[in-house]
Design an enzyme around this catalytic site. Sequence first.
Site, PDB file in Angstrom:
ATOM      1  N   ASP A   8       9.407  -2.515   6.547  1.00 18.35           N
ATOM      2  CA  ASP A   8       7.940  -3.037   6.400  1.00 18.35           C
ATOM      3  C   ASP A   8       8.356  -4.475   6.241  1.00 18.35           C
ATOM      4  OD1 ASP A   8       5.843  -4.264   5.058  1.00 18.35           O
ATOM      5  OD2 ASP A   8       5.480  -2.069   3.982  1.00 18.35           O
TER       6      ASP A   8
ATOM      7  N   ARG B 257     -12.200   2.485  21.347  1.00 20.10           N
ATOM      8  CA  ARG B 257     -11.196   3.339  20.930  1.00 20.10           C
ATOM      9  C   ARG B 257      -9.766   3.364  21.179  1.00 20.10           C
ATOM     10  NH1 ARG B 257     -11.134   8.706  20.992  1.00 20.10           N
ATOM     11  NH2 ARG B 257     -13.485   8.803  20.488  1.00 20.10           N
TER      12      ARG B 257
ATOM     13  N   LYS C  43      -1.798  -9.416   5.133  1.00 21.30           N
ATOM     14  CA  LYS C  43      -1.045 -10.187   4.230  1.00 21.30           C
ATOM     15  C   LYS C  43      -0.814 -11.604   5.009  1.00 21.30           C
ATOM     16  CE  LYS C  43      -1.429  -6.748   1.481  1.00 21.30           C
ATOM     17  NZ  LYS C  43      -0.250  -5.942   1.203  1.00 21.30           N
TER      18      LYS C  43
ATOM     19  N   TYR D  73       6.720  -0.492  -1.679  1.00 19.73           N
ATOM     20  CA  TYR D  73       5.558  -0.726  -2.063  1.00 19.73           C
ATOM     21  C   TYR D  73       4.841   0.717  -2.300  1.00 19.73           C
ATOM     22  CZ  TYR D  73       0.366  -1.508  -0.719  1.00 19.73           C
ATOM     23  OH  TYR D  73      -0.813  -1.339  -1.234  1.00 19.73           O
TER      24      TYR D  73
HETATM   25  C1  LIG Z   1      -0.326  -4.438   1.189  1.00 17.76           C
HETATM   26  C2  LIG Z   1       0.902  -3.702   1.764  1.00 17.76           C
HETATM   27  C3  LIG Z   1       0.759  -2.715   2.441  1.00 17.76           C
HETATM   28  C4  LIG Z   1      -0.393  -1.859   2.797  1.00 17.76           C
HETATM   29  O1  LIG Z   1      -1.451  -2.437   3.760  1.00 17.76           O
HETATM   30  P1  LIG Z   1      -3.115  -2.575   3.568  1.00 17.76           P
HETATM   31  O2  LIG Z   1      -3.441  -3.506   4.702  1.00 17.76           O
HETATM   32  O3  LIG Z   1      -3.279  -2.945   2.207  1.00 17.76           O
HETATM   33  O4  LIG Z   1      -3.173  -0.840   3.951  1.00 17.76           O
HETATM   34  C5  LIG Z   1       2.125  -2.180   2.817  1.00 17.76           C
HETATM   35  N1  LIG Z   1       3.145  -2.547   2.479  1.00 17.76           N
HETATM   36  C6  LIG Z   1       3.339  -3.683   1.858  1.00 17.76           C
HETATM   37  C7  LIG Z   1       4.638  -4.266   1.581  1.00 17.76           C
HETATM   38  C8  LIG Z   1       2.011  -4.325   1.246  1.00 17.76           C
HETATM   39  O5  LIG Z   1       2.351  -5.586   0.641  1.00 17.76           O
END
Ligand SMILES: *Cc1c(COP(=O)(O)O)cnc(C)c1O
Length: 379
Positions: A174, A48, A199, A101
């Site tokens: 982001d 951890r 992603k 998002y």
């Molecule tokens: C999918 C996504 C998230 C969240 O991420 P997870 O891995 O699904 O928790 C945050 N920001 C954007 C732009 C996303 O496409």
Amino acid sequence: MSEFETRAIHFKQEPDRNNGAVIPPIYLASTHRQSNIGEHMEGMEYSRVGNPNRNALEEALANLEGSKHGFSFASGMAAEDAIMRVLTSAGDHVVMTKQIYGGTYRLIDKVYGGTGVESDVVDLTDEAALRAAIKPGKTKLIWIESPSNPTLAIVDIARVSEIAHEYGVLTVVDNTFASPYLQRPIELGADIVVHSTTKYLGGHSDLLGGAVIFNSDELAEQFHFLQYATGPVSSPFDAWLTHRSIKTLAVRMERHSSNAQAIAEYLLAHPKVEEVYYPGLPSHPGHEIAKRQMEHGFGGVVSFRLKDEAAARKFCVSTELFILAESLGGIESLVNYPAGMTHLSLMESPIAVSKALVRLAVGLENVKDQIADLAQALG
Ligand SMILES: *Cc1c(COP(=O)(O)O)cnc(C)c1O
């Protein structure tokens, strides 16, 4: 080791010291032997707190973003949650970009709203609106997403960061849709980058992960403390898989982008399509800014609006190659109906989307096959 592609393949991925394995092993161990009480080998103690695969990924992510510190989390939302926990408390205020998002909006509005953190949704392309929204002394973060999910809105990261800094406010970007190959917000003046590595960084729809990246040493201590005190970290296997995937990020992003550009142009010319959202189109309102702050392409997500809800719903169940599923960033093409899938729980919120909207996550199949599938689904 100065160029991006070279660093993506080799940085913190040296062959194994003992047997020369070219691909580093996965260290599944939850704990490490101490040579004496409190004496840790290579700083490794308990998983951890630190794990060789996770630590290597964290350093690689920071390096690729042109930054100093990286922290890897179990999901993008866990990464975002860490930012909110470290940087806000009751009575503070957060400004969110209008095109955001849905999960981020829900986290800031519902989870942190419930603990007394106030927030406002603001059009960050409107400088006067941004200045009016900042509450000096109270506003702690401006949350930017560019390109945004699902409408691909573009925010001028350098300009918004400049304004934020006038008021002593930090910017979070982001960077999920662009990845560090197409855009590096910290080099543009932003303070913190967050990713859903689920992603494009993961790239194969087979893992869940998130990351937070920044330069501040002081913040690094707080994030490290949060990781070991609360434990929302990546598993060794997810960290290893993500690092493995990053090696092909540059070539994947180039093909995602060129396929998406061709598809956006195809849709723009299609009589049944009302509007196309893709920053690579000169008609996109953020095109000039995107050209300035992104390189190598504009990413793999294209959204578009059809005549009405019925047409959009019908399209989403008519594709054959494009798989009907949430998410994006993988090698395979996906189609999503935001109003009934990813954004369903947000249709009464300030970030509701059009019911005629379709989002495509353009994969790496041959673009001729992709366009043929879109053509048959539109017909
Ligand atoms: C999918 C996504 C998230 C969240 O991420 P997870 O891995 O699904 O928790 C945050 N920001 C954007 C732009 C996303 O496409």
